[in-house]
Design a protein around this motif. Structure first.
Motif, PDB file in Angstrom:
ATOM      1  N   TYR A 144      77.511  -6.682 -20.237  1.00  0.00           N
ATOM      2  CA  TYR A 144      77.888  -5.967 -21.461  1.00  0.00           C
ATOM      3  C   TYR A 144      77.810  -4.460 -21.206  1.00  0.00           C
ATOM      4  N   PRO A 145      78.527  -3.643 -21.993  1.00  0.00           N
ATOM      5  CA  PRO A 145      78.491  -2.189 -21.813  1.00  0.00           C
ATOM      6  C   PRO A 145      77.106  -1.643 -22.162  1.00  0.00           C
ATOM      7  N   PRO A 146      76.679  -0.543 -21.526  1.00  0.00           N
ATOM      8  CA  PRO A 146      75.379   0.057 -21.851  1.00  0.00           C
ATOM      9  C   PRO A 146      75.316   0.488 -23.318  1.00  0.00           C
ATOM     10  N   PHE A 147      74.135   0.365 -23.913  1.00  0.00           N
ATOM     11  CA  PHE A 147      73.911   0.804 -25.282  1.00  0.00           C
ATOM     12  C   PHE A 147      72.570   1.523 -25.331  1.00  0.00           C
ATOM     13  N   PHE A 148      72.186   2.023 -26.509  1.00  0.00           N
ATOM     14  CA  PHE A 148      70.965   2.822 -26.628  1.00  0.00           C
ATOM     15  C   PHE A 148      69.748   2.083 -26.099  1.00  0.00           C
ATOM     16  N   GLY A 149      69.607   0.816 -26.477  1.00  0.00           N
ATOM     17  CA  GLY A 149      68.447   0.040 -26.036  1.00  0.00           C
ATOM     18  C   GLY A 149      68.365  -0.111 -24.525  1.00  0.00           C
ATOM     19  N   TYR A 150      69.518  -0.197 -23.890  1.00  0.00           N
ATOM     20  CA  TYR A 150      69.570  -0.295 -22.426  1.00  0.00           C
ATOM     21  C   TYR A 150      68.937   0.945 -21.792  1.00  0.00           C
ATOM     22  N   TYR A 151      69.322   2.127 -22.276  1.00  0.00           N
ATOM     23  CA  TYR A 151      68.771   3.372 -21.723  1.00  0.00           C
ATOM     24  C   TYR A 151      67.299   3.544 -22.091  1.00  0.00           C
ATOM     25  N   PHE A 152      66.944   3.219 -23.337  1.00  0.00           N
ATOM     26  CA  PHE A 152      65.564   3.381 -23.786  1.00  0.00           C
ATOM     27  C   PHE A 152      64.617   2.507 -22.969  1.00  0.00           C
ATOM     28  N   PHE A 153      64.990   1.251 -22.772  1.00  0.00           N
ATOM     29  CA  PHE A 153      64.144   0.317 -22.034  1.00  0.00           C
ATOM     30  C   PHE A 153      63.922   0.794 -20.597  1.00  0.00           C
ATOM     31  N   ASN A 154      64.978   1.249 -19.963  1.00  0.00           N
ATOM     32  CA  ASN A 154      64.855   1.701 -18.579  1.00  0.00           C
ATOM     33  C   ASN A 154      64.069   3.002 -18.459  1.00  0.00           C
ATOM     34  N   ILE A 155      64.172   3.875 -19.453  1.00  0.00           N
ATOM     35  CA  ILE A 155      63.374   5.112 -19.434  1.00  0.00           C
ATOM     36  C   ILE A 155      61.891   4.783 -19.540  1.00  0.00           C
ATOM     37  N   MET A 156      61.537   3.814 -20.396  1.00  0.00           N
ATOM     38  CA  MET A 156      60.138   3.416 -20.526  1.00  0.00           C
ATOM     39  C   MET A 156      59.620   2.798 -19.229  1.00  0.00           C
ATOM     40  N   LEU A 157      60.464   2.040 -18.545  1.00  0.00           N
ATOM     41  CA  LEU A 157      60.065   1.483 -17.247  1.00  0.00           C
ATOM     42  C   LEU A 157      59.835   2.596 -16.226  1.00  0.00           C
TER      43      LEU A 157
END
Length: 373
Positions: free
Chosen positions: A296-309
């Motif tokens: 699926y295309p990237p969305f806000f949650g995708y970026y947020f989750f990876n930043i927290m990791l």
């Protein structure tokens, strides 16, 4: 306005990929999904774990400390001085050289005596060896049970062996009972650590610990609501795998089983470096950064989750540096206690030490008093 904020906070595009909405994650006969309201169970779980911890430390850890002869160090009591006590409580526990000179004028004491007073007063505030032993025992036992609980929850799941399975049919992945309890217990434990920070042993990386606990709770909460549960269980299992060894090494070190503690610490270092600096960044972060965009295309949650990791990974690097220093001490000198702890200071006065040494040479002075110093 409050309703507008709530609507914006639960906007589908923040939590879910495009073309999906919360209505797509409503329970069906053959599929049950995680819900944000289930996270309210974390608070009672944290309170229960605090009660279990209290009973564990009182009924198991303390008797074990007695059996192993673990005793707190005998501290010299700071002499009563209202001026210094007020400064210690209201200003700072570590006065500068200029502040020491100013306090000398107010008290009429020599600078050496004021300096010794502050060291003794700081030692009185530090937790004893028995408290550190009980705390390490509790954490070691919990991490051990959590790790094996994670293995039981994951060993028969295909995404443990093929990370692309983490995203199969995402986000329409049914919640399993083992995942629910694994999440609630882990989040309850980290929340209990936040609640107990004020009376736990304060370490040099106190601020980093707070950031870690908050980042972990935020990460787990978001992964729960967004149904990133499969990768969330993998992240928890990777973290739990080595923590029990570190806390266990502390337990045996406090008990003066130094050889056992050193072996456990070396095994911990190897496991920590492999899991936190290899598996976590190159397998798990790669799994959350690369594979999702194939589905699926990237969305806000995708970026947020990876930043927290990535925040967690930065903390891993910081702790890897501390652990490397501890390993260096173990190899080239003697490792005593936890390198992150606020260590006790020498609170003896030089003139007193000299007089006691002279007493021993002359065969005078009570043995108990010498041992006290």
């Amino acid at each position: 306005m409050l309703q507008t904020v709530v609507e914006w906070l639960w906007w589908d595009r923040l939590w879910l990929p495009g073309n999906l909405s919360w209505s797509d994650l409503e329970d069906k006969e053959d599929c049950v999904y995680a819900k944000a309201s289930q996270l309210y169970g974390v608070l009672p779980c944290a309170l229960c774990l605090l009660l279990v911890r209290y009973l564990f430390e009182r009924c198991l850890a303390t008797p074990l400390a007695n059996a192993w002869g673990i005793e707190d160090s005998v501290h010299l009591t700071a002499e009563q001085n209202p001026v210094l006590e007020k400064y210690f409580c209201s200003q700072t526990r570590n006065p500068s050289q200029a502040d020491l000179r100013s306090l000398c004028k107010k008290t009429g004491w020599p600078e050496r005596k004021v300096d010794v007073w502050f060291r003794r007063r700081r030692n009185q505030e530090r937790p004893g060896l028995r408290k550190r032993f009980c705390e390490a025992s509790w954490r070691s036992v919990f991490y051990l049970f959590a790790f094996f609980g994670g293995i039981l929850a994951l060993y028969d799941k295909p995404w443990l062996y093929n990370l692309k399975e983490v995203w199969a049919k995402y986000p329409k992945q049914s919640l399993l009972a083992s995942q629910y309890w694994y999440y609630i217990l882990e989040m309850g434990f980290y929340f209990s650590l936040l609640l107990s920070l004020t009376f736990d042993v304060k370490r040099k990386d106190f601020k980093e610990q707070v950031i870690h606990h908050i980042a972990t709770l935020t990460l787990l909460s978001f992964s729960w609501i967004s149904n990133y549960i499969r990768v969330g269980t993998l992240v928890m299992a990777v973290h739990d795998s080595s923590d029990s060894l570190l806390e266990g090494a502390k337990v045996f070190n406090y008990a003066k089983w130094h050889r056992t503690a050193n072996v456990m610490f070396v095994v911990f270092v190897v496991l920590f470096m492999v899991t936190r600096l290899v598996i976590f960044p190159f397998w798990l972060i790669h799994c959350t950064w690369v594979y999702p965009v194939e589905f699926y295309p990237p969305f806000f949650g995708y970026y947020f989750f990876n930043i927290m990791l990535l925040v967690l990974q930065i903390l891993h690097v910081y702790w890897a540096i501390l652990i490397s220093r501890m390993l260096f001490k173990l190899i080239f000198s003697k490792l005593e206690g936890d390198d992150r702890s606020d260590e006790e200071e020498d609170d003896t006065d030089t003139t007193q030490e000299k007089s006691h040494k002279m007493d021993h040479r002359n065969g005078s002075g009570p043995r108990g008093r010498a041992n006290g110093h």
